[in-house]
Design a protein around this motif. Structure first.
Motif: not given
Length: 444
Positions: A195-201, A205-210, A262-270, A298-304
């Motif tokens: 549920f958490m990962l689905d919600t974030h994705v 708008d976070l990028i699902e990451t394994n 232009a590639a920023l921000p990058r937002r990840f979730a795993a 479930v962790e979130m990381v943003t690079i910005c």
RNA sequence: GGAGACGUGCCGGAGUGGUCGAACGGGGCGGUCUCGAAAACCGUUGAGCCUUUACGGGUUCCCAGGGUUCGAAUCCCUGCGUCUCCGCCA
């Protein structure tokens, strides 16, 4: 105490911008004083001046030697043996001089870096001053703790939970601070992570990451677990470290990289396993599954871009809060005071969920902006769109959320008089329409 | 686990002792041409540190550390990493 090998190679410049300190030593001292550290700038600047003087001397000598060495070839080609020998001797003399000067320059550099390494990150101005967690400031309180017409139990006491949460068998398998989940409890735990990962994705708008959960030692320096906090984590016999959080893998995605602005921000979730030794936690939270050596998160990381990190911090906090709101769990959000923040953070929000069994709010997420602290260690930069030199990125990380602790919160908040647990509506689809763990521990 | 190959700039890829921060190609950026675009052509395009008000100058970096040499991307040693084949394996 020497500089750790990782920093000795000069690839990284630990956490503080020496130019900023030169330009505005008073501001630097003022920010640090809020963390209870007395003015260091004069000591730093003295070392910096010495370092620069040594570098200048060494480079000047090197320039002389290079000029002579360049002429050696020409002298030889023209057959001027006398000149050839003279230059050759000159270079040889310079060489010894350079070696000595270089040594001094390096020593001055190491001294300065060693000092810088011990200095924590500068708190932002909006971080409240304080000594410890008692002085954290509440930002928000959401939801009202439910009143029970029976004595609220802790999660591991709830009749419907007991059969699915087996600490004895886990102890047989692995020792203390492990748990074996089974049946309905295991299923709800899994549903929560999904549920958490689905919600974030889908909504955030976070990028699902394994990601891997074993990493090279270098990565543990990048995010700051090493060199100071190695005893909190586990290392395999052949040198890998088990990640204590996916912050390590997600943030180090940009290790030693230069991104396009232009590639920023990058937002990840795993969603990953996390491993912590819990050294120093002896006696704390020994019952239940609140504090384990192995847990899921479930962790979130943003690079910005540096200009957007404050907004990203609020955004990430809202992403984590949103999960609790969807689960109908009461919580409060606090901003950590200067004395309670970890060394690498410039500002941290903690989200604490209400646990009826403990009659208390307990941490379920910690969301920090690190400014350029980790980026400097990792050498993670971006190239500005309008041209110019690469600049350091900003990094943020936060739990969204700790799955095990969230399970605890769901169980304790959903408990009913008959020993059953009513599960949050948003989880029902993940449980094929089941809504409750009945008193005998069955999902119905 | 056994055998071997390799590690160069944003990417691909030359370079085996001096004139190499580094050929060539791609990509990016600027320009010419065009109503515009594409194509073509021309030019340009790494980073850290020191110094300088500035223009500029100096120095370091061809995985890392050490060595040989007047001089190393190029030779030697050590470490780290990557890839390929065989074996084993979810």
């Amino acid at each position: 105490m020497g500089t750790h090998p990782y920093f000795a190679n000069q690839r990284t410049k630990p956490m503080h911008d020496i130019r900023m300190i030169r330009d505005n030593p008073a501001a630097f001292d003022a920010a640090l004083s809020r963390r209870g550290i007395a003015g260091l700038s004069s000591q730093i600047l003295t070392l910096d001046e010495e370092r620069r003087a040594k570098i200048l001397a060494a480079e000047t000598a090197q320039a002389d030697a290079n000029a002579a060495a360049k002429q050696v070839g020409a002298a030889k080609a023209s057959g001027d043996e006398a000149e050839f020998e003279r230059l050759r001797a000159l270079v040889a003399t310079k060489k010894a001089e350079i070696a000595a000067l270089n040594e001094e320059a390096k020593a001055a550099d190491v001294t300065l870096n060693d000092l810088m390494l011990t200095i924590p990150n500068l708190p932002y101005d909006d971080v409240p001053m304080g000594a410890d967690e008692a002085e954290n400031v509440e930002l928000k309180k959401q939801g009202t703790p439910k009143t029970f017409d029976f004595k609220a139990l802790e999660h591991f006491e709830i009749p419907s939970v007991v059969p699915g949460m087996d600490f004895e068998t886990a102890a047989k398998l692995s020792g203390s601070r492990f748990v074996l989940l089974s049946g309905a409890v295991a299923r709800v735990h899994r549903a929560l992570a999904q549920f958490m990962l689905d919600t974030h994705v889908e909504e955030n708008d976070l990028i699902e990451t394994n990601t891997p959960v074993m990493v090279r030692e270098e990565m543990m320096y990048g995010t700051g677990q090493l060199p100071k906090f190695g005893e909190d984590s586990y290392q395999t016999t052949n040198g890998w470290w088990l990640i204590p959080t996916a912050e390590v893998t997600l943030t180090n995605i940009v290790n030693n990289a230069t991104l396009d602005e232009a590639a920023l921000p990058r937002r990840f979730a795993a969603h990953t396993l996390c491993f912590r030794s819990e050294a120093g936690s002896a006696g704390r939270d020994t019952s239940g599954m609140l504090r384990q050596h192995q847990f899921e998160k479930v962790e979130m990381v943003t690079i910005c871009h540096p200009d957007t990190s404050d907004a990203e911090h609020l955004r990430m906090t809202a992403c984590a809060e949103g999960i609790l709101e969807k689960l109908n769990l009461p919580y409060r959000t606090v901003i950590l005071c200067t004395g309670d923040m970890s060394a690498g953070a410039r500002r941290t929000h903690d989200i604490e969920v209400w646990l009826p069994g403990q009659n208390a709010y307990r941490e379920i997420s910690s969301i920090s902006t690190c400014g350029d602290y980790q980026a400097r260690r990792m050498n993670a930069r971006f190239k500005p769109t309008e041209g110019g030199k690469p600049e350091f990125l900003h990094t943020l990380n936060g739990s969204g959320l700790a799955v095990g602790r969230c399970l605890i919160a769901v169980l304790e908040n959903g408990q009913q008089a008959d020993g059953s647990v009513a599960l949050p509506e948003v989880l029902h689809p993940y449980l094929r329409g089941k809504t409750t763990i009945n008193a005998s521990g069955k999902l119905v």
